[in-house]
Scaffold this active site. Sequence first.
Site, PDB file in Angstrom:
ATOM      1  N   GLY A  56       0.818  -1.212   0.000  1.00  0.00           N
ATOM      2  CA  GLY A  56       0.000   0.000   0.000  1.00  0.00           C
ATOM      3  C   GLY A  56       0.846   1.254   0.000  1.00  0.00           C
ATOM      4  O   GLY A  56       1.609   1.490   0.930  1.00  0.00           O
ATOM      5  N   SER A  57       0.744   2.089  -1.021  1.00  0.00           N
ATOM      6  CA  SER A  57       1.662   3.210  -1.116  1.00  0.00           C
ATOM      7  C   SER A  57       1.179   4.252  -2.120  1.00  0.00           C
ATOM      8  O   SER A  57       0.036   4.236  -2.564  1.00  0.00           O
ATOM      9  CB  SER A  57       3.045   2.703  -1.520  1.00  0.00           C
ATOM     10  OG  SER A  57       2.952   1.938  -2.714  1.00  0.00           O
TER      11      SER A  57
END
Length: 228
Positions: free
Chosen positions: A184-185
Amino acid sequence: MKTILAPIHRAGWPFISLFAVFTSIVFLFAHTFGLVCLVLTGWCIYFFRNPRRMTPLGEGLIMSPGDGIIAKIEQAIPPKELQWTKKPLTRISIFLNVFDVHVNRIPCDGLIAKIHYHPGKFFNASLDKASEFNERNSVLIQAPSGQEVLVVQIAGLIARRILCEVNQGQNVKAGETFGIIRFGSRVDLYLPEGVAPQVIEGQRMIGGETIMADLTSHAPQRLGETRP
């Protein structure tokens, strides 16, 4: 099937091995919970996939550095720790959820002029303040034309490790992989002054394939609309 059965990025093998060993142990004591762990192991394998990409060729083309949805296009000052420019530039922010490919790709041909890692916090990557406060790694690329393009890897709420696999002074080509952000980024792309984005907010990007801008074009910023 080519996307699902894609090669695995080498950064993922330690995590996959850990998930697999843990799942095997759990199966010995709790079959039902072991099935849950098996699903999580499958997700881990899927997360670290590194599918081949067909990158369009052409002078001045800027490709998407990552898979995901464009969360925002705005004028913003690049990270100050890079000591690059204090002028606001067009920033395109791409949010990657936990089901997107997290391998990052070089946006344009050129030379790695500068790399700077900055420790920070871990706010949700979809929030505006993530670009300013989160842990990040900036990669400045000088195109053959002399124009400079900046791509910033940003850790998110779940992501806790940014990997950058290029070095300052290295020659690179658009579409090549250069790193990965675990779990997640966000990836920010800063365009040179006078270069307008040819993508819109809400549009889905495919890393190494979607053309986001053209350094040789004087076309205005592209508009779009939602259609059923």
